[in-house]
Design an enzyme around this catalytic site. Structure first.
Site, PDB file in Angstrom:
ATOM      1  N   HIS A 106      31.683  51.348  81.197  1.00 18.47           N
ATOM      2  CA  HIS A 106      32.821  50.789  81.924  1.00 18.47           C
ATOM      3  C   HIS A 106      33.229  51.626  83.135  1.00 18.47           C
ATOM      4  O   HIS A 106      33.952  51.146  83.995  1.00 18.47           O
ATOM      5  CB  HIS A 106      34.009  50.639  80.972  1.00 18.47           C
ATOM      6  CG  HIS A 106      35.082  49.744  81.482  1.00 18.47           C
ATOM      7  ND1 HIS A 106      34.891  48.406  81.751  1.00 18.47           N
ATOM      8  CD2 HIS A 106      36.386  49.990  81.794  1.00 18.47           C
ATOM      9  CE1 HIS A 106      36.019  47.869  82.185  1.00 18.47           C
ATOM     10  NE2 HIS A 106      36.944  48.806  82.233  1.00 18.47           N
TER      11      HIS A 106
ATOM     12  N   SER B 155      37.989  46.100  86.360  1.00 14.80           N
ATOM     13  CA  SER B 155      38.429  45.810  85.003  1.00 14.80           C
ATOM     14  C   SER B 155      39.503  44.728  85.044  1.00 14.80           C
ATOM     15  O   SER B 155      39.230  43.607  85.462  1.00 14.80           O
ATOM     16  CB  SER B 155      38.920  47.102  84.351  1.00 14.80           C
ATOM     17  OG  SER B 155      38.911  46.986  82.972  1.00 14.80           O
TER      18      SER B 155
ATOM     19  N   TYR C   8      45.504  46.317  90.790  1.00 10.39           N
ATOM     20  CA  TYR C   8      45.211  46.356  89.349  1.00 10.39           C
ATOM     21  C   TYR C   8      46.150  45.414  88.602  1.00 10.39           C
ATOM     22  O   TYR C   8      45.750  44.395  88.104  1.00 10.39           O
ATOM     23  CB  TYR C   8      45.317  47.779  88.817  1.00 10.39           C
ATOM     24  CG  TYR C   8      44.903  47.881  87.365  1.00 10.39           C
ATOM     25  CD1 TYR C   8      43.567  47.825  87.013  1.00 10.39           C
ATOM     26  CD2 TYR C   8      45.855  47.992  86.357  1.00 10.39           C
ATOM     27  CE1 TYR C   8      43.181  47.897  85.676  1.00 10.39           C
ATOM     28  CE2 TYR C   8      45.478  48.064  85.025  1.00 10.39           C
ATOM     29  CZ  TYR C   8      44.141  48.009  84.689  1.00 10.39           C
ATOM     30  OH  TYR C   8      43.762  48.065  83.374  1.00 10.39           O
TER      31      TYR C   8
ATOM     32  N   ASP D 146      28.312  48.511  79.160  1.00  5.08           N
ATOM     33  CA  ASP D 146      29.775  48.460  79.076  1.00  5.08           C
ATOM     34  C   ASP D 146      30.181  47.850  77.739  1.00  5.08           C
ATOM     35  O   ASP D 146      29.954  46.670  77.487  1.00  5.08           O
ATOM     36  CB  ASP D 146      30.333  47.627  80.238  1.00  5.08           C
ATOM     37  CG  ASP D 146      31.844  47.736  80.373  1.00  5.08           C
ATOM     38  OD1 ASP D 146      32.507  48.152  79.416  1.00  5.08           O
ATOM     39  OD2 ASP D 146      32.352  47.391  81.454  1.00  5.08           O
TER      40      ASP D 146
END
Length: 779
Positions: free
Chosen positions: A721, A603, A523, A686
């Site tokens: 999302h 993301s 991430y 999203d």
């Protein structure tokens, strides 16, 4: 929230080698529209890409898969010059809203037809889907929350959404309070957050539709189980807080869109108070900052109901200003406690006039201080001093503080008295994560859920003053956690920094020392740490014989603010370097071999995957970028993207522009390079990271000559999302993703016989006040 959730601040507000930009050649649109075709040689099981070099062979095992013909994506002759640099954007038309734009809808339909035809042919896909459904399908509980003498919690047996139950007393009879699966016939409406009033007589329900970040707040009467007429709309990035009397609540909202407007502005968020039994039009404005329209406000009521604390932030920074409004004085004016966005402040409790805060003021790793509400100009008094370890969060329960520290990427929970004197540790049963610890002054009872990579959550009831611990709920296991092993290693980054990584695999595989297909997840943004937790989808990968690796790269919150700062803004390349080093370490140490490594990120992690694939395509056999921020030159133009400039930088500033252009996934696809197999995932609704990012990236991938492996996009319909998605949607998507990764890394997805396996975590009730939904990318 971090691994020990307590009442942590929202860490991620609003989300998330340089090649030439994609060029749109004048007059060449017709020729460029020619589809790239991948056909399969039936005799040899080889895949041949018309855009690839002659003689290239598909790497990995291959039952015959269908020929791929990518849909044609219209190219625009569009080039803009920024700071003297020409930048082509041939697929800007794919930024159109897929809910309204017919051309974008047609492109999605064609892409999905191509993608699902391919995915349906993958060996073991249905077996993996069935296994994931089983792993999601066992009884699971969320942390109970006490309000009055009632206990509220979620319990699910595999439904799409977890129903809420209530007990009168901890050992009382269970009663179904609301089943969110009945909120809509098609599963489009989800229960996002919920909060009982202090006396337990009513419940706030924050509903979201089609995965949107927008919330509509309803009120449930607990005694009757009926919804009250109250309905509060246009709530987003908001905490919810009941007043002490339980006859109304505070919330933050934006203005409704103007007539014909598609989206409201994300400026001028205001705090309002709603009185039960009235229309929203009658709500009372409590706090606003029209002179500073980009501030976001969070309201919470102190435990005794005497004050309303409003913390105001801007962008993804945790720094906040604090104002206090006395609730016992009619029309009282706000009193400033902390002025200026210089430090992080999180209220964790109250004792009389003393408000307890976790802050990094004069303490980068965090400390606990009190502020005297009766004398706000006095300097904060220190209760717990800064330590070398990062103080991730805390909570006041009874006459104790429970504090969470990050030690070597893991959570340690400590108990102190209200003067900061150590009283002991929370007895966590191993390497894992504890979430929960909501409570109130004067009541020593709390609950927490403990889980690990190979252990589904067990709910514990804990007395912080006596240390007494008992199990409130535990699901039966269909596997033996002893059959699996979790390691934590520290690998060297490019600059020599030691970066933490968890590695999970079957014990027999670890003992054999055999390289195996590996899924590397990352991430690396918005100060969010990667800590141990149970994921049914990831566990299915490990159960099938794969290796799971999770790297705590810089830009995350694994080691405090310095770790975060080292991987954002002008330092963002460090995040990518750390992830590349993780891949090299896994190969160099024999965890995985050539053509056995897949990478995944969502993301901000989708950006990570897109960037490292461009920079080192040779390292990976497959890549799974999900809901990613892929156009780094225009991310600030959509929905909440303007808030992410604190992490990424500002595209309209030359220095930031050049940094962003150097790694933007959409702009740095390397023609003629041999790319891994790529499955891009996104969703048409999203409204956090708009799907146009993934659409443009996928179109550019398919148009470029990148070798013979597939470059596909899977567009989920009717979801957003990823927050509060229906279970069946989660299972469908991850079965597709991981069967794709398994095929291209050589992992055999055999049907497993014997006992079935364990549950995932239920929807947690959270902490003493509903935390704002993350406005930034999620991990």
């Amino acid at each position: 929230m971090l691994a020990v959730s307590f009442r942590l601040p929202v860490a991620a507000l609003l989300l998330a080698f340089m090649a030439l930009p994609v060029q749109a050649q004048p007059g060449a649109a017709a020729a460029e529209d020619a589809a790239v075709v991948i056909t399969t040689d039936a005799a040899a099981g080889r895949a041949v890409d018309s855009a690839a070099k002659p003689g290239a062979l598909r790497i990995g095992p291959a039952p015959r898969l269908p020929a791929l013909r990518y849909p044609q994506a219209r190219r625009l002759d569009l080039t803009e010059t920024h700071f003297g640099v020409p930048v082509a954007d041939p697929y800007r038309w794919l930024e159109g809203d897929p809910r309204h734009d017919a051309d974008v809808q047609a492109w999605i339909a064609a892409e999905n037809e191509t993608t699902f035809r391919y995915l349906k042919s993958l060996p073991g896909r249905e077996a993996l889907r069935a296994r994931m459904a089983t792993l999601h399908g066992y009884e699971r509980f969320g942390n109970p929350r006490k309000a009055g003498e009632r206990y509220f919690y979620t319990r699910s047996k595999g439904e799409n959404f977890s129903p809420i139950y209530v007990r009168e007393g901890v050992n009382g009879a269970e009663r179904l309070l609301i089943d969110p699966n009945r909120l809509s016939t098609d599963g489009s409406v989800a229960l996002a957050e919920w909060l009982p009033s202090r006396d337990g007589r009513a419940l706030l329900l924050a509903l979201q539709e089609r995965g949107s970040d927008w919330r509509t707040v309803r009120v449930l009467d607990v005694e009757s189980g009926a919804l009250m007429p109250d309905q509060v709309a246009w709530v987003r990035y908001s905490a919810l807080a009941w007043n002490h009397e339980g006859n109304g609540f505070y919330y933050a909202r934006f203005a409704a869109p103007t007539e014909g407007g598609r989206d409201p502005s994300f400026e001028n968020q205001q705090v309002w108070f709603h009185t039960l039994g009235t229309e929203q039009a009658q709500d009372r404005l409590v706090y606003a900052t029209p002179d500073r329209p980009r501030l976001l406000h969070r309201a919470e009521v102190t435990a005794d109901g005497r004050w309303l604390l409003i913390s105001s932030k801007m962008g993804t920074e945790q720094t906040a200003e604090l104002v206090l409004i006395p609730l016992t004085v009619p029309d009282a004016r706000p009193v400033t406690l902390v002025r200026g966005l210089r430090n992080a402040w999180q209220m964790i409790g109250q004792l009389g006039d003393r408000l307890y805060f976790r802050t990094d003021a004069r303490a980068p790793n965090g400390r606990i201080v009190t502020i005297d509400a009766g004398h706000p100009r006095r300097r904060p008094a220190e209760v717990v001093a800064e330590r070398p370890q990062t103080l991730a969060g805390g909570s006041m329960i009874g006459s104790r503080l429970v504090l969470a520290y990050i030690v070597d990427g893991r959570i340690v929970a400590e108990i102190t008295d209200l003067a900061g004197k150590r009283q002991g540790d929370v007895p966590l049963p191993g390497l894992g994560a504890a979430a929960g610890f909501s409570g109130r002054p004067g009541d020593p009872e709390t609950f927490y859920a403990f889980s690990s990579f190979t252990q589904p959550p067990t709910i514990y009831r804990f007395n912080v003053e006596t240390g007494e611990t008992s199990i409130f709920a535990r699901s039966a296991l269909g596997f033996d956690p002893a059959d699996y092993v979790t390691e934590q290693v520290f690998y060297p980054a490019r600059d020599g920094t030691a970066v933490p990584m968890f590695i999970v695999r079957r014990r027999a595989l670890a003992d054999s020392g055999t390289p195996a297909p590996t899924l590397l997840y990352g991430y690396g943004g918005f100060n969010v740490a990667q800590t141990p937790s149970f994921s049914p989808t990831r566990f299915a990968w490990v159960e099938k014989g794969g290796v799971l690796a999770i790297a705590g790269v810089r830009g995350g919150g694994e080691f405090g603010k310095a770790w975060y700062d080292a991987g954002r803004g002008a330092n963002k390349q460090t995040t990518f370097d750390d992830f590349i080093a993780a891949a090299e370490y896994l190969k160099g140490q024999g965890y995985t071999g050539d053509n056995q490594l897949a990478i995944e990120g969502r993301s901000n992690g989708g950006l990570l995957v897109g960037a490292v694939v461009n920079q080192r395509p040779d390292l990976f056999a497959a890549a799974l970028p999900g809901v990613g921020v892929m156009d780094m030159l225009r991310f600030d133009q959509f929905t909440a993207g303007a808030f992410w400039v604190d992490d990424y930088g500002r595209p309209d500033r030359e220095a930031d522009f050049r940094t962003l252009l150097a790694y933007s996934p959409y702009h740095n696809i390397r023609s003629e390079a041999d790319y891994p197999a790529i499955l891009v995932t996104t969703a048409d609704s999203d409204d956090r990271v708009v799907p146009g990012h993934s659409f443009k990236y996928a179109a550019a991938l398919q148009a470029a000559p990148l070798g013979e492996r597939p470059r596909l996009i899977r567009v989920d319909t009717g979801t957003g999302h990823g927050i509060n998605r229906p279970t069946d949607k989660i299972v469908d998507e991850y079965a597709d993703m991981y069967s794709f990764a398994a095929y291209w890394t050589g992992l055999t997805l055999r049907q497993r016989s014997g006992r079935s396996s364990a549950p995932t975590d239920g929807a947690s009730a959270g902490s003493a006040a509903i935390q704002p939904a993350l406005i930034g990318p999620v991990r």
